[in-house]
Structure formats: structure tokens, C-alpha cells
Design a protein around this motif. Structure first.
Motif, PDB file in Angstrom:
ATOM      1  N   ALA A 107       0.767  -1.302   0.299  1.00 23.93           N
ATOM      2  CA  ALA A 107       0.005  -0.050   0.313  1.00 23.93           C
ATOM      3  C   ALA A 107       0.658   0.996   0.005  1.00 23.93           C
ATOM      4  O   ALA A 107       0.727   2.356  -0.843  1.00 23.93           O
ATOM      5  CB  ALA A 107      -1.072  -0.009   1.345  1.00 23.93           C
ATOM      6  N   PRO A 108       1.888   1.403   0.958  1.00 21.77           N
ATOM      7  CA  PRO A 108       2.566   2.610   0.673  1.00 21.77           C
ATOM      8  C   PRO A 108       3.421   2.732  -0.468  1.00 21.77           C
ATOM      9  O   PRO A 108       3.854   3.606  -0.959  1.00 21.77           O
ATOM     10  CB  PRO A 108       3.642   2.405   1.921  1.00 21.77           C
ATOM     11  CG  PRO A 108       3.243   1.271   2.754  1.00 21.77           C
ATOM     12  CD  PRO A 108       2.205   0.594   2.163  1.00 21.77           C
ATOM     13  N   LYS A 109       3.651   1.535  -1.016  1.00 20.73           N
ATOM     14  CA  LYS A 109       4.398   1.620  -2.444  1.00 20.73           C
ATOM     15  C   LYS A 109       3.742   2.279  -3.510  1.00 20.73           C
ATOM     16  O   LYS A 109       4.107   2.989  -4.131  1.00 20.73           O
ATOM     17  CB  LYS A 109       5.077   0.166  -2.793  1.00 20.73           C
ATOM     18  CG  LYS A 109       6.031  -0.364  -2.118  1.00 20.73           C
ATOM     19  CD  LYS A 109       6.415  -1.712  -2.562  1.00 20.73           C
ATOM     20  CE  LYS A 109       7.235  -2.294  -1.638  1.00 20.73           C
ATOM     21  NZ  LYS A 109       7.733  -3.785  -2.221  1.00 20.73           N
ATOM     22  N   ARG A 110       2.446   2.005  -3.504  1.00 16.46           N
ATOM     23  CA  ARG A 110       1.565   2.578  -4.411  1.00 16.46           C
ATOM     24  C   ARG A 110       1.153   3.934  -4.011  1.00 16.46           C
ATOM     25  O   ARG A 110       0.958   4.879  -4.845  1.00 16.46           O
ATOM     26  CB  ARG A 110       0.158   1.857  -4.511  1.00 16.46           C
ATOM     27  CG  ARG A 110       0.341   0.480  -4.922  1.00 16.46           C
ATOM     28  CD  ARG A 110      -0.915  -0.313  -5.229  1.00 16.46           C
ATOM     29  NE  ARG A 110      -0.982  -1.654  -5.269  1.00 16.46           N
ATOM     30  CZ  ARG A 110      -1.263  -2.331  -4.410  1.00 16.46           C
ATOM     31  NH1 ARG A 110      -1.975  -1.712  -3.337  1.00 16.46           N
ATOM     32  NH2 ARG A 110      -1.285  -3.679  -4.358  1.00 16.46           N
ATOM     33  N   ARG A 111       1.080   4.268  -2.735  1.00 21.74           N
ATOM     34  CA  ARG A 111       0.841   5.816  -2.136  1.00 21.74           C
ATOM     35  C   ARG A 111       1.869   6.035  -1.277  1.00 21.74           C
ATOM     36  O   ARG A 111       2.257   5.462  -0.176  1.00 21.74           O
ATOM     37  CB  ARG A 111      -0.698   5.519  -1.557  1.00 21.74           C
ATOM     38  CG  ARG A 111      -1.077   6.988  -0.890  1.00 21.74           C
ATOM     39  CD  ARG A 111      -2.346   6.759  -0.028  1.00 21.74           C
ATOM     40  NE  ARG A 111      -3.407   7.448  -0.480  1.00 21.74           N
ATOM     41  CZ  ARG A 111      -4.863   7.634  -0.110  1.00 21.74           C
ATOM     42  NH1 ARG A 111      -4.862   6.728   0.839  1.00 21.74           N
ATOM     43  NH2 ARG A 111      -5.255   8.423  -0.696  1.00 21.74           N
ATOM     44  N   THR A 112       2.820   7.003  -1.742  1.00 21.79           N
ATOM     45  CA  THR A 112       3.740   7.535  -0.966  1.00 21.79           C
ATOM     46  C   THR A 112       3.468   8.137   0.420  1.00 21.79           C
ATOM     47  O   THR A 112       2.549   8.906   0.347  1.00 21.79           O
ATOM     48  CB  THR A 112       4.690   8.571  -1.799  1.00 21.79           C
ATOM     49  OG1 THR A 112       5.050   7.828  -3.090  1.00 21.79           O
ATOM     50  CG2 THR A 112       5.846   8.809  -1.182  1.00 21.79           C
ATOM     51  N   ASN A 136      11.416   6.056  -2.498  1.00 18.57           N
ATOM     52  CA  ASN A 136      11.146   7.119  -1.209  1.00 18.57           C
ATOM     53  C   ASN A 136      12.541   7.971  -1.452  1.00 18.57           C
ATOM     54  O   ASN A 136      11.971   9.253  -1.525  1.00 18.57           O
ATOM     55  CB  ASN A 136      10.874   6.659   0.046  1.00 18.57           C
ATOM     56  CG  ASN A 136       9.564   5.888   0.404  1.00 18.57           C
ATOM     57  OD1 ASN A 136       8.764   6.039  -0.487  1.00 18.57           O
ATOM     58  ND2 ASN A 136       9.234   5.250   1.265  1.00 18.57           N
ATOM     59  N   TRP A 153       6.860  13.014   1.123  1.00 15.63           N
ATOM     60  CA  TRP A 153       6.731  14.254   0.431  1.00 15.63           C
ATOM     61  C   TRP A 153       6.885  15.422   1.062  1.00 15.63           C
ATOM     62  O   TRP A 153       7.651  16.498   0.368  1.00 15.63           O
ATOM     63  CB  TRP A 153       5.072  14.391  -0.074  1.00 15.63           C
ATOM     64  CG  TRP A 153       4.482  13.392  -0.974  1.00 15.63           C
ATOM     65  CD1 TRP A 153       3.673  12.433  -0.776  1.00 15.63           C
ATOM     66  CD2 TRP A 153       5.075  13.212  -2.358  1.00 15.63           C
ATOM     67  NE1 TRP A 153       3.608  11.831  -1.911  1.00 15.63           N
ATOM     68  CE2 TRP A 153       4.274  12.252  -3.062  1.00 15.63           C
ATOM     69  CE3 TRP A 153       6.079  14.043  -2.987  1.00 15.63           C
ATOM     70  CZ2 TRP A 153       4.568  11.521  -4.190  1.00 15.63           C
ATOM     71  CZ3 TRP A 153       6.267  13.629  -4.468  1.00 15.63           C
ATOM     72  CH2 TRP A 153       5.349  12.259  -4.775  1.00 15.63           C
ATOM     73  N   SER A 161       2.966  10.659   3.504  1.00 13.15           N
ATOM     74  CA  SER A 161       3.043  12.249   3.240  1.00 13.15           C
ATOM     75  C   SER A 161       4.366  12.552   3.824  1.00 13.15           C
ATOM     76  O   SER A 161       4.808  13.692   3.478  1.00 13.15           O
ATOM     77  CB  SER A 161       1.842  12.546   4.282  1.00 13.15           C
ATOM     78  OG  SER A 161       1.772  12.034   5.600  1.00 13.15           O
TER      79      SER A 161
END
Length: 389
Positions: free
Chosen positions: A191-196, A323, A201, A198
């Protein structure tokens, strides 16, 4: 990369282009680097940073000869695109490998790696100055550099760390205990791989701000002393020399400071110190004080950027490369944006007053340094549920 920089004037003359055209062509170098960072960040997670360092190091070394062979603007554009891509691949993969080394080493070492990178630039300038004095053609020198770089890459990569894998000792508990939430939580990494996250960022934005400040020093420090304070060309060159030297020395010292006071301390007070130095430089009516200000600016910034790479790589070890690539990519955008932002501002205010924009960015980074603190992992919360089960 230092050898390419040293040969820019000679290659510009060889291709027969103006400074303005060169400025546009350098966008191909930046675009290639940004693309390489994004592509190879994910590849480093999939195949291991060591393998991508091998590919990136060989590609970056081999393509450095291409600008020396270019005979037309379009050929130079293609050469810079290829060189930038190789540089971006190597940049992300070697920083990802450095995060892995630091994690296993037990104490901060990231800043020292960046310091040695700076030393490489100094060595390149010395070698380039000598070969240019011998009237060597850029293609000749860069071919020798390319061959040397490829050989060094193949010699050193086998000694790097292999990809991190979950140890076999940890897998049996995950299979025998299916109820506890900590063991099943690592598989949620996709899940974190698809959604970086916060936090990544946020780290990327801070890297953008501070690398923009670094770009300002690279491109405008000498012009500041020459145009604003009427310093002789030789004296004006000391502005960048002081900044670069302070950056190198500061990075060798930073790891000890991080080990004692932490990353947040280094970024908070380093950025604040940088803001103070640039303020002194921009307001100084005297050349010696301005030189002192640029040097202080370098000391302040020296240890900040490596902390963002380490923090990004540790947000999620399984997505470390991706990342780091996002933080490095945003930081690179900032480095390129520095000249683009300051230049137009000089049509509105004097050059020294435009420096208050990077001063504001340093202050913003100092205030926001707390983002480097590791996010609280939720593995500690399910323990009561484990006890109840």
C-alpha cells in the motif's frame, strides 16, 4: 560529473553555441536526471540498490564521453539527456545503498558519503585544469574518465551490500502466529509503495527548498561579489570557493553531530545558521564580510540534505529506493529552480535583496525540521489486543 562541468566552456566552443543555447540544453541534463531518479528508485527496491549502482555507475561513466563527441546542438542535447539519466540512476541507487549501509553500521555516516562526493568535484577540477592546460581535446579526457569510471564501478560494486530480505528467523513466528498484528503488518507494505507516505513528500519539499538555496550559492555567489560589491574576478571566485569548502568540511563533521544531537537538531540549527550567513552576505557592504557570510551559509547547509535522504530511506525500508528517488528528484528540481527564480527577480530588486527568498526558505526548513522524526509505528498499539487474544 565534475569532469563534465570543467569541460563545459570547451564543449560550448566545440559545438559553436551561445550561453543562452547552453542554458536551454542543460534542461536536457536535468530532465534526464529526474527521469533516471524516478525509474531507478523503484528498480532499486525490486532488484536491490547494489545491482542498480552497477548499472547506473557504468551508464553514468560511459555516457560522460558523449558531450565531448557532440558536434551539433541536437547531438549535445541527446548526450546530456543520456548523461543525466545515468547520473540520476547512480544518484538514487548509491544513496539508497548508503541508507542501507548506515542502517547496518550503527551510527550516522551519510554526511561523510556526501562529503566524499564533494571531494570528487575538487579532484575533477584539478585533473581537468591539468589536461586543459595540455590542450587535450574534451573527447580524449572524457574517454579516459569513462573507461576509468566503468572499471572502478565493476571493481567496487561486488563489495556492496545485497538486498535486504526478511531473515528466516522472523518468518516462522509469522506463520505460527497468524493472529498477532505486528507480523502481518509488513505485508501491508504494497500500500505505501502505491501511495507514497505524506512524510516522504514533506521531506521532498524541504529538500527542494534547501537545494534551491544551494543552487543559488552555486550560480549567484560569484556574481554577487562581482556585480554588487565590485570585487575583482579573482576575489569574487572566493565566494563560491568558501561556500564549497565549508560544505565539504561541514559534511565530514556532521555525522558526529547527528550521533550526539540527532537529525532534527542538525537541520533545524543548520538551516537557521545558513539563513544567518546568507543574510550577512546579502546586506554586507564589505567584501570580506560577504565572503564570511557565504562561508557560514555553506556550513549551515552542509549537513542538511543528507539527513533528508536517510529519513526518507527509513520511512519504509521495503520502499527505500522509491522514497529516496522522490526526495532526490524534488531536491534536484530545487537545484535547477534556483537560477530560474533569482534571475527574473533581479529585474524587480537588486541581486542581493533577492537572496532573502532563500533566507525565507532556510527559516521555513528550520521551523519544519521536526518532520525528520521517525513516524510512530502502529505496531505498538496492537499489543493490548494481542494480550487479550
Amino acid at each position: 560529473m565534475g569532469m563534465w562541468i570543467v569541460h563545459i566552456p570547451a564543449i560550448e566552443h566545440q559545438v559553436g553555441i551561445t550561453h543562452a543555447v547552453l542554458g536551454w540544453l542543460l534542461l536536457f541534463l536535468g530532465g534526464g536526471a529526474f527521469t533516471g531518479m524516478q525509474v531507478c528508485g523503484a528498480l532499486a527496491d525490486r532488484f536491490g540498490s547494489r545491482n542498480i549502482v552497477l548499472a547506473g555507475g557504468a551508464l553514468c561513466s560511459a555516457t560522460v564521453v558523449l558531450p565531448g563527441l557532440a558536434a551539433s546542438p541536437w547531438a549535445l542535447a541527446a548526450a546530456l539527456l543520456a548523461l543525466g539519466f545515468g547520473n540520476g540512476c547512480l544518484d538514487v541507487s548509491m544513496n539508497t545503498q548508503a541508507v542501507q549501509v548506515e542502517r547496518g553500521y550503527g551510527r550516522p555516516v551519510m554526511s561523510a558519503f556526501h562529503a566524499v562526493f564533494s571531494v570528487g568535484g575538487v579532484i575533477a577540477s584539478l585533473i581537468g585544469a591539468r589536461t586543459l592546460s595540455w590542450d587535450w581535446r574534451p573527447a580524449t579526457t572524457l574517454t579516459a574518465v569513462a573507461v576509468t569510471g566503468v572499471l572502478i564501478t565493476f571493481a567496487l560494486v561486488p563489495g556492496m551490500l545485497p538486498p535486504e530480505r526478511p531473515s528466516p528467523a522472523t518468518t516462522p513466528p509469522r506463520q505460527t502466529d497468524s493472529t498477532p498484528s505486528p507480523p502481518p503488518s509488513p505485508p501491508k507494505a504494497p500500500a505505501p509503495k502505491r501511495r507514497t507516505p505524506s512524510q516522504v513528500w514533506a521531506l521532498g519539499v524541504l529538500a527542494l527548498l534547501l537545494m534551491l538555496c544551494e543552487g543559488v550559492a552555486n550560480d549567484w555567489s560569484v556574481l554577487h561579489l562581482k556585480d554588487v560589491l565590485d570585487a575583482p574576478a579573482a576575489t569574487a571566485a572566493l565566494a563560491y570557493g568558501g561556500f564549497a569548502t565549508a560544505m565539504t568540511v561541514g559534511r565530514f563533521v556532521t555525522d558526529r553531530v547527528v550521533g550526539r544531537f540527532g537529525r532534527v537538531f542538525v537541520v533545524r540549527y543548520g538551516a537557521a545558521f545558513g539563513a544567518l550567513g546568507l543574510t550577512v552576505a546579502s546586506l554586507s557592504p564589505w567584501v570580506p564580510l560577504a565572503l564570511f557570510g557565504w562561508t557560514v551559509f555553506g556550513i549551515g547547509l552542509s549537513g542538511c540534505i543528507p539527513q533528508f535522504f536517510t529519513a526518507a530511506g527509513n520511512v519504509d525500508p521495503e520502499s527505500s529506493g522509491a522514497n529516496v528517488s522522490k526526495v532526490a528528484g524534488l531536491g534536484y528540481v530545487g537545484m535547477l529552480a534556483g537560477p530560474a527564480i533569482i534571475g527574473p527577480l533581479t529585474h524587480l530588486v537588486p541581486l542581493n535583496l533577492t537572496f532573502f527568498l532563500p533566507v525565507a526558505f532556510c527559516v521555513a526548513a528550520a521551523v519544519s525540521a521536526g518532520i525528520l522524526r521517525p513516524a510512530h509505528r502502529k505496531t505498538t498499539r496492537p499489543e493490548p489486543a494481542r494480550a487479550e487474544a
